[in-house]
Design a protein around this motif. Sequence first.
Motif, PDB file in Angstrom:
ATOM      1  N   MET A 194       0.813  -1.189   0.000  1.00 20.37           N
ATOM      2  CA  MET A 194       0.000   0.000   0.000  1.00 20.37           C
ATOM      3  C   MET A 194       0.859   1.255   0.000  1.00 20.37           C
ATOM      4  N   ALA A 195       2.030   1.230   0.627  1.00 20.91           N
ATOM      5  CA  ALA A 195       2.900   2.405   0.680  1.00 20.91           C
ATOM      6  C   ALA A 195       3.394   2.782  -0.710  1.00 20.91           C
ATOM      7  N   VAL A 196       3.489   1.821  -1.616  1.00 21.03           N
ATOM      8  CA  VAL A 196       3.939   2.115  -2.968  1.00 21.03           C
ATOM      9  C   VAL A 196       2.854   2.865  -3.735  1.00 21.03           C
ATOM     10  N   ALA A 197       1.580   2.598  -3.442  1.00 20.53           N
ATOM     11  CA  ALA A 197       0.480   3.232  -4.165  1.00 20.53           C
ATOM     12  C   ALA A 197       0.216   4.660  -3.699  1.00 20.53           C
ATOM     13  N   LEU A 198       0.627   5.030  -2.479  1.00 14.42           N
ATOM     14  CA  LEU A 198       0.318   6.362  -1.960  1.00 14.42           C
ATOM     15  C   LEU A 198       0.918   7.502  -2.779  1.00 14.42           C
ATOM     16  N   PRO A 199       2.176   7.442  -3.231  1.00 10.23           N
ATOM     17  CA  PRO A 199       2.691   8.578  -3.994  1.00 10.23           C
ATOM     18  C   PRO A 199       1.978   8.788  -5.334  1.00 10.23           C
ATOM     19  N   SER A 200       1.235   7.804  -5.821  1.00 11.31           N
ATOM     20  CA  SER A 200       0.555   7.970  -7.100  1.00 11.31           C
ATOM     21  C   SER A 200      -0.821   8.616  -6.952  1.00 11.31           C
ATOM     22  N   LEU A 201      -1.281   8.822  -5.727  1.00 13.91           N
ATOM     23  CA  LEU A 201      -2.563   9.477  -5.528  1.00 13.91           C
ATOM     24  C   LEU A 201      -2.492  10.938  -5.983  1.00 13.91           C
ATOM     25  N   PRO A 202      -3.610  11.493  -6.456  1.00 21.60           N
ATOM     26  CA  PRO A 202      -3.564  12.885  -6.898  1.00 21.60           C
ATOM     27  C   PRO A 202      -3.318  13.840  -5.745  1.00 21.60           C
ATOM     28  N   GLY A 203      -2.545  14.869  -6.011  1.00 24.99           N
ATOM     29  CA  GLY A 203      -2.273  15.892  -5.026  1.00 24.99           C
ATOM     30  C   GLY A 203      -1.108  15.608  -4.110  1.00 24.99           C
ATOM     31  N   LEU A 204      -0.441  14.454  -4.252  1.00 28.55           N
ATOM     32  CA  LEU A 204       0.650  14.110  -3.347  1.00 28.55           C
ATOM     33  C   LEU A 204       2.031  14.248  -3.982  1.00 28.55           C
ATOM     34  N   LYS A 205       2.106  14.770  -5.190  1.00 22.98           N
ATOM     35  CA  LYS A 205       3.417  15.004  -5.797  1.00 22.98           C
ATOM     36  C   LYS A 205       3.967  16.327  -5.296  1.00 22.98           C
ATOM     37  N   ARG A 206       5.264  16.380  -5.134  1.00 25.41           N
ATOM     38  CA  ARG A 206       5.907  17.579  -4.598  1.00 25.41           C
ATOM     39  C   ARG A 206       5.735  18.756  -5.561  1.00 25.41           C
ATOM     40  N   VAL A 207       5.479  19.927  -4.962  1.00 25.21           N
ATOM     41  CA  VAL A 207       5.319  21.154  -5.743  1.00 25.21           C
ATOM     42  C   VAL A 207       6.182  22.250  -5.139  1.00 25.21           C
ATOM     43  N   ALA A 208       6.430  23.263  -5.955  1.00 28.89           N
ATOM     44  CA  ALA A 208       7.164  24.447  -5.522  1.00 28.89           C
ATOM     45  C   ALA A 208       6.397  25.674  -6.003  1.00 28.89           C
ATOM     46  N   PRO A 209       6.478  26.780  -5.284  1.00 32.01           N
ATOM     47  CA  PRO A 209       5.751  27.974  -5.720  1.00 32.01           C
ATOM     48  C   PRO A 209       6.321  28.512  -7.032  1.00 32.01           C
ATOM     49  N   ARG A 210       5.441  29.079  -7.835  1.00 26.75           N
ATOM     50  CA  ARG A 210       5.895  29.746  -9.054  1.00 26.75           C
ATOM     51  C   ARG A 210       6.708  30.964  -8.666  1.00 26.75           C
ATOM     52  N   ARG A 211       7.665  31.288  -9.469  1.00 25.73           N
ATOM     53  CA  ARG A 211       8.508  32.448  -9.201  1.00 25.73           C
ATOM     54  C   ARG A 211       7.899  33.682  -9.832  1.00 25.73           C
ATOM     55  N   GLY A 212       7.957  34.777  -9.129  1.00 21.87           N
ATOM     56  CA  GLY A 212       7.490  36.048  -9.657  1.00 21.87           C
ATOM     57  C   GLY A 212       6.040  36.333  -9.321  1.00 21.87           C
ATOM     58  N   ALA A 213       5.741  37.616  -9.204  1.00 28.53           N
ATOM     59  CA  ALA A 213       4.376  38.019  -8.847  1.00 28.53           C
ATOM     60  C   ALA A 213       3.418  37.843 -10.015  1.00 28.53           C
ATOM     61  N   GLY A 214       3.925  37.797 -11.234  1.00 28.40           N
ATOM     62  CA  GLY A 214       3.066  37.650 -12.404  1.00 28.40           C
ATOM     63  C   GLY A 214       2.277  36.358 -12.409  1.00 28.40           C
ATOM     64  N   ALA A 215       2.778  35.338 -11.757  1.00 31.13           N
ATOM     65  CA  ALA A 215       2.064  34.061 -11.694  1.00 31.13           C
ATOM     66  C   ALA A 215       1.185  33.974 -10.457  1.00 31.13           C
ATOM     67  N   LEU A 216       1.532  34.706  -9.406  1.00 33.02           N
ATOM     68  CA  LEU A 216       0.791  34.601  -8.158  1.00 33.02           C
ATOM     69  C   LEU A 216      -0.412  35.539  -8.099  1.00 33.02           C
ATOM     70  N   ILE A 217      -0.369  36.645  -8.815  1.00 25.30           N
ATOM     71  CA  ILE A 217      -1.500  37.574  -8.818  1.00 25.30           C
ATOM     72  C   ILE A 217      -2.739  36.934  -9.443  1.00 25.30           C
ATOM     73  N   PRO A 218      -2.643  36.275 -10.610  1.00 23.28           N
ATOM     74  CA  PRO A 218      -3.845  35.593 -11.122  1.00 23.28           C
ATOM     75  C   PRO A 218      -4.352  34.489 -10.197  1.00 23.28           C
ATOM     76  N   ALA A 219      -3.450  33.818  -9.506  1.00 23.37           N
ATOM     77  CA  ALA A 219      -3.879  32.777  -8.559  1.00 23.37           C
ATOM     78  C   ALA A 219      -4.677  33.399  -7.413  1.00 23.37           C
ATOM     79  N   ALA A 220      -4.227  34.534  -6.902  1.00 24.37           N
ATOM     80  CA  ALA A 220      -4.939  35.198  -5.808  1.00 24.37           C
ATOM     81  C   ALA A 220      -6.284  35.751  -6.282  1.00 24.37           C
ATOM     82  N   LEU A 221      -6.330  36.314  -7.476  1.00 24.33           N
ATOM     83  CA  LEU A 221      -7.595  36.845  -7.995  1.00 24.33           C
ATOM     84  C   LEU A 221      -8.599  35.734  -8.281  1.00 24.33           C
ATOM     85  N   ALA A 222      -8.123  34.626  -8.838  1.00 28.59           N
ATOM     86  CA  ALA A 222      -9.016  33.493  -9.097  1.00 28.59           C
ATOM     87  C   ALA A 222      -9.515  32.895  -7.787  1.00 28.59           C
TER      88      ALA A 222
END
Length: 188
Positions: free
Chosen positions: A1-29
């Motif tokens: 079961m531990a092998v199947a957990l990383p394949s679940l949606p939303g559990l892959k590692r993410v990093a914030p986008r760089r720059g305010a140009g990408a974060l402003i639309p995210a905040a407005l949406a």
Amino acid sequence: MAVALPSLPGLKRVAPRRGAGALIPAALAAAAWPPVILTLFIWPPENWWSGVDTDWRLVMLAVGLVGTPVGLWLLLNSHARTGRPSTRLGVVCRFTVFGGLLAAAMQTVMAVVMAALSGVASQSLLQGLGAIETALLIYGVAGLPVAVMVGVSYALWGGLCVAFLGFVPAPVVKNRMGVLQEPDVTGI
């Protein structure tokens, strides 16, 4: 079961986008919660700005326009300091929990203010006590669960928008010398 957990949606590692140009639309949406926007067009507010009688949807939209960038800023500071949240699921969970807490705190403040205003506006001591009790029952007891449900729903939408528009998949770092820890699949 531990092998199947990383394949679940939303559990892959993410990093914030760089720059305010990408974060402003995210905040407005994230602030543009569809039920609020749609109901403003279907049922236009009668009171756009009149103090206590202001339409609650406008107040909620204003809180979203202020609270979402502040929440995103706090989330980015937390991610820069600790590396958490490191998954999209973690971003959504943080937004949802803190959005519910913000809604509960704001509704509590509103209940206390309305009770105080009701007590001050009354003509006698007993009428004041009755007005305070009524205001606390309406805004505190009856309004708090509704406010928390709406706040959690709004924050869930905001968290999804920020997780998918403000974060990108993180680059994979290979464990070449065996010194890296095992990956944390929860990322919350």
